[in-house]
Write a protein that holds these residues in place. Structure first.
Motif, PDB file in Angstrom:
ATOM      1  N   VAL A  70       0.841  -1.192   0.000  1.00 25.31           N
ATOM      2  CA  VAL A  70       0.000   0.000   0.000  1.00 25.31           C
ATOM      3  C   VAL A  70       0.880   1.248   0.000  1.00 25.31           C
ATOM      4  O   VAL A  70       0.473   2.303  -0.477  1.00 25.31           O
ATOM      5  N   ALA A  71       2.087   1.099   0.532  1.00 22.61           N
ATOM      6  CA  ALA A  71       3.044   2.205   0.540  1.00 22.61           C
ATOM      7  C   ALA A  71       4.441   1.615   0.474  1.00 22.61           C
ATOM      8  O   ALA A  71       4.705   0.603   1.119  1.00 22.61           O
ATOM      9  N   ALA A  72       5.303   2.223  -0.311  1.00 24.61           N
ATOM     10  CA  ALA A  72       6.668   1.726  -0.442  1.00 24.61           C
ATOM     11  C   ALA A  72       7.619   2.905  -0.564  1.00 24.61           C
ATOM     12  O   ALA A  72       7.260   3.966  -1.069  1.00 24.61           O
ATOM     13  N   ILE A  73       8.840   2.677  -0.109  1.00 22.06           N
ATOM     14  CA  ILE A  73       9.863   3.711  -0.197  1.00 22.06           C
ATOM     15  C   ILE A  73      11.156   3.048  -0.640  1.00 22.06           C
ATOM     16  O   ILE A  73      11.566   2.031  -0.083  1.00 22.06           O
ATOM     17  N   SER A  74      11.769   3.616  -1.654  1.00 19.01           N
ATOM     18  CA  SER A  74      12.978   3.007  -2.211  1.00 19.01           C
ATOM     19  C   SER A  74      14.201   3.385  -1.384  1.00 19.01           C
ATOM     20  O   SER A  74      14.140   4.234  -0.493  1.00 19.01           O
ATOM     21  N   GLU A  75      15.328   2.781  -1.732  1.00 18.83           N
ATOM     22  CA  GLU A  75      16.577   3.106  -1.039  1.00 18.83           C
ATOM     23  C   GLU A  75      16.970   4.551  -1.270  1.00 18.83           C
ATOM     24  O   GLU A  75      17.750   5.123  -0.503  1.00 18.83           O
ATOM     25  N   TYR A  76      16.414   5.174  -2.315  1.00 19.91           N
ATOM     26  CA  TYR A  76      16.717   6.576  -2.623  1.00 19.91           C
ATOM     27  C   TYR A  76      15.664   7.529  -2.091  1.00 19.91           C
ATOM     28  O   TYR A  76      15.718   8.727  -2.348  1.00 19.91           O
ATOM     29  N   GLY A  77      14.671   6.984  -1.386  1.00 15.27           N
ATOM     30  CA  GLY A  77      13.633   7.839  -0.821  1.00 15.27           C
ATOM     31  C   GLY A  77      12.449   8.095  -1.732  1.00 15.27           C
ATOM     32  O   GLY A  77      11.567   8.890  -1.386  1.00 15.27           O
ATOM     33  N   ILE A  78      12.406   7.428  -2.860  1.00  4.91           N
ATOM     34  CA  ILE A  78      11.254   7.552  -3.754  1.00  4.91           C
ATOM     35  C   ILE A  78      10.092   6.775  -3.149  1.00  4.91           C
ATOM     36  O   ILE A  78      10.276   5.642  -2.695  1.00  4.91           O
ATOM     37  N   THR A  79       8.922   7.382  -3.133  1.00  5.63           N
ATOM     38  CA  THR A  79       7.762   6.732  -2.534  1.00  5.63           C
ATOM     39  C   THR A  79       6.690   6.425  -3.579  1.00  5.63           C
ATOM     40  O   THR A  79       6.563   7.129  -4.584  1.00  5.63           O
ATOM     41  N   GLU A  80       5.970   5.369  -3.312  1.00 11.75           N
ATOM     42  CA  GLU A  80       4.826   5.001  -4.142  1.00 11.75           C
ATOM     43  C   GLU A  80       3.687   4.573  -3.228  1.00 11.75           C
ATOM     44  O   GLU A  80       3.926   3.941  -2.193  1.00 11.75           O
ATOM     45  N   TYR A  81       2.471   4.906  -3.631  1.00 14.78           N
ATOM     46  CA  TYR A  81       1.298   4.573  -2.834  1.00 14.78           C
ATOM     47  C   TYR A  81       0.201   4.051  -3.747  1.00 14.78           C
ATOM     48  O   TYR A  81       0.077   4.470  -4.900  1.00 14.78           O
ATOM     49  N   THR A  82      -0.601   3.160  -3.210  1.00 14.95           N
ATOM     50  CA  THR A  82      -1.784   2.763  -3.948  1.00 14.95           C
ATOM     51  C   THR A  82      -2.793   3.910  -3.881  1.00 14.95           C
ATOM     52  O   THR A  82      -2.756   4.753  -2.971  1.00 14.95           O
ATOM     53  N   ASP A  83      -3.692   3.926  -4.838  1.00 16.15           N
ATOM     54  CA  ASP A  83      -4.676   5.013  -4.892  1.00 16.15           C
ATOM     55  C   ASP A  83      -5.511   5.080  -3.627  1.00 16.15           C
ATOM     56  O   ASP A  83      -5.935   6.160  -3.210  1.00 16.15           O
ATOM     57  N   SER A  84      -5.718   3.935  -2.983  1.00 16.85           N
ATOM     58  CA  SER A  84      -6.601   3.890  -1.818  1.00 16.85           C
ATOM     59  C   SER A  84      -6.017   4.624  -0.613  1.00 16.85           C
ATOM     60  O   SER A  84      -6.760   5.014   0.292  1.00 16.85           O
ATOM     61  N   PRO A  96       9.820  -1.810  -9.099  1.00 21.26           N
ATOM     62  CA  PRO A  96       8.841  -1.898  -8.012  1.00 21.26           C
ATOM     63  C   PRO A  96       9.164  -3.030  -7.027  1.00 21.26           C
ATOM     64  O   PRO A  96       9.714  -4.051  -7.406  1.00 21.26           O
ATOM     65  N   LEU A  97       8.765  -2.807  -5.792  1.00 19.09           N
ATOM     66  CA  LEU A  97       9.178  -3.664  -4.707  1.00 19.09           C
ATOM     67  C   LEU A  97       8.571  -5.056  -4.795  1.00 19.09           C
ATOM     68  O   LEU A  97       7.361  -5.223  -4.960  1.00 19.09           O
ATOM     69  N   ARG A  98       9.430  -6.038  -4.660  1.00 21.53           N
ATOM     70  CA  ARG A  98       9.020  -7.427  -4.482  1.00 21.53           C
ATOM     71  C   ARG A  98       9.817  -7.964  -3.305  1.00 21.53           C
ATOM     72  O   ARG A  98      11.011  -8.253  -3.443  1.00 21.53           O
ATOM     73  N   PRO A  99       9.191  -8.076  -2.138  1.00 23.45           N
ATOM     74  CA  PRO A  99       9.931  -8.505  -0.951  1.00 23.45           C
ATOM     75  C   PRO A  99      10.574  -9.865  -1.171  1.00 23.45           C
ATOM     76  O   PRO A  99       9.952 -10.776  -1.731  1.00 23.45           O
ATOM     77  N   ASP A 100      11.806  -9.996  -0.723  1.00 21.42           N
ATOM     78  CA  ASP A 100      12.508 -11.261  -0.923  1.00 21.42           C
ATOM     79  C   ASP A 100      13.142 -11.757   0.362  1.00 21.42           C
ATOM     80  O   ASP A 100      14.033 -12.612   0.330  1.00 21.42           O
ATOM     81  N   GLY A 101      12.668 -11.214   1.490  1.00 18.15           N
ATOM     82  CA  GLY A 101      13.210 -11.652   2.765  1.00 18.15           C
ATOM     83  C   GLY A 101      12.129 -12.187   3.661  1.00 18.15           C
ATOM     84  O   GLY A 101      10.959 -12.279   3.258  1.00 18.15           O
ATOM     85  N   PRO A 102      12.463 -12.505   4.881  1.00 14.63           N
ATOM     86  CA  PRO A 102      11.460 -13.032   5.806  1.00 14.63           C
ATOM     87  C   PRO A 102      10.453 -11.954   6.219  1.00 14.63           C
ATOM     88  O   PRO A 102      10.781 -10.766   6.253  1.00 14.63           O
ATOM     89  N   TRP A 103       9.250 -12.368   6.544  1.00 14.63           N
ATOM     90  CA  TRP A 103       8.225 -11.463   7.039  1.00 14.63           C
ATOM     91  C   TRP A 103       8.278 -11.407   8.562  1.00 14.63           C
ATOM     92  O   TRP A 103       8.646 -12.379   9.218  1.00 14.63           O
ATOM     93  N   GLY A 104       7.860 -10.275   9.084  1.00 13.39           N
ATOM     94  CA  GLY A 104       7.705 -10.173  10.528  1.00 13.39           C
ATOM     95  C   GLY A 104       6.347 -10.703  10.945  1.00 13.39           C
ATOM     96  O   GLY A 104       5.638 -11.322  10.151  1.00 13.39           O
ATOM     97  N   GLN A 105       5.983 -10.417  12.186  1.00 11.23           N
ATOM     98  CA  GLN A 105       4.709 -10.907  12.699  1.00 11.23           C
ATOM     99  C   GLN A 105       3.553  -9.985  12.347  1.00 11.23           C
ATOM    100  O   GLN A 105       2.392 -10.337  12.505  1.00 11.23           O
ATOM    101  N   GLY A 106       3.870  -8.800  11.846  1.00 10.08           N
ATOM    102  CA  GLY A 106       2.839  -7.847  11.484  1.00 10.08           C
ATOM    103  C   GLY A 106       2.313  -7.092  12.687  1.00 10.08           C
ATOM    104  O   GLY A 106       2.583  -7.436  13.848  1.00 10.08           O
ATOM    105  N   THR A 107       1.561  -6.032  12.406  1.00  5.51           N
ATOM    106  CA  THR A 107       0.928  -5.260  13.470  1.00  5.51           C
ATOM    107  C   THR A 107      -0.511  -4.966  13.057  1.00  5.51           C
ATOM    108  O   THR A 107      -0.772  -4.581  11.910  1.00  5.51           O
ATOM    109  N   GLN A 108      -1.437  -5.174  13.976  1.00 10.42           N
ATOM    110  CA  GLN A 108      -2.862  -5.117  13.687  1.00 10.42           C
ATOM    111  C   GLN A 108      -3.367  -3.675  13.734  1.00 10.42           C
ATOM    112  O   GLN A 108      -3.117  -2.951  14.706  1.00 10.42           O
ATOM    113  N   VAL A 109      -4.117  -3.303  12.697  1.00 12.30           N
ATOM    114  CA  VAL A 109      -4.777  -1.998  12.638  1.00 12.30           C
ATOM    115  C   VAL A 109      -6.280  -2.239  12.511  1.00 12.30           C
ATOM    116  O   VAL A 109      -6.718  -2.961  11.615  1.00 12.30           O
TER     117      VAL A 109
END
Length: 121
Positions: free
Chosen positions: A50-64, A104-117
Motif C-alpha cells: 500500500v506504501a513503499a519507499i525506495s533506497e533513494y527515498g522515492i515513494t509510491e502509494y496505492t490510490d486507496s 517496483p518492490l518485491r519482498p525477498d526476505g522473511p516477514w515479521g509478525q505484522g501489526t494489527q490496525v
C-alpha cells in the motif's frame, strides 16, 4: 538476512491516525527498498504494497491510501515508518513490513509478525 519487526498498530475510530514502525535486525537496510503490505480480515496478504519507499527515498502509494499515508525511513538505523492519517474502516488489517532489492518492490526476505490496525466506530 534482514528480519523486520513491526509495531504501532491499534484500534482507532474513522478519521484517526496511527504511526507504524518497522525495525530490523541483520544487515543494514540502506540498499533495501521497503514496503508496507496489508492483509485484510479473511483475505490473503496483498502482493502490492500500500506504501513503499525506495533506497533513494522515492515513494509510491496505492490510490486507496494516497494523500493519507506517508512512508519514511532511516536506513542507517534500520527503521521505517508508516504515518497513517484519516483512517478508514477499509484500512483495517494486519500490516507487514517487507524488504527487497527490486523496484517496483518485491519482498525477498522473511516477514515479521505484522501489526494489527483496526478502524471502527
Amino acid at each position: 538476512q534482514v528480519q523486520p519487526v513491526e509495531s504501532g498498530g491499534g484500534s482507532v475510530q474513522p478519521g484517526g491516525s496511527l504511526r507504524l514502525s518497522c525495525v530490523g535486525s541483520g544487515r543494514t537496510w540502506t540498499t533495501y527498498n521497503i514496503g508496507w503490505f496489508r492483509q485484510a480480515p479473511g483475505r490473503e496478504r496483498e502482493d502490492v504494497a500500500v506504501a513503499a519507499i525506495s533506497e533513494y527515498g522515492i515513494t509510491e502509494y496505492t490510490d486507496s491510501v494516497k494523500g493519507r499515508f506517508t512512508a519514511t525511513r532511516d536506513g542507517i538505523k534500520n527503521t521505517a515508518w508508516l504515518q497513517m492519517n484519516n483512517l478508514k474502516p477499509e484500512d483495517t488489517g494486519v500490516y507487514y513490513c517487507g524488504l527487497g532489492t527490486d523496484w517496483p518492490l518485491r519482498p525477498d526476505g522473511p516477514w515479521g509478525q505484522g501489526t494489527q490496525v483496526i478502524v471502527s466506530s
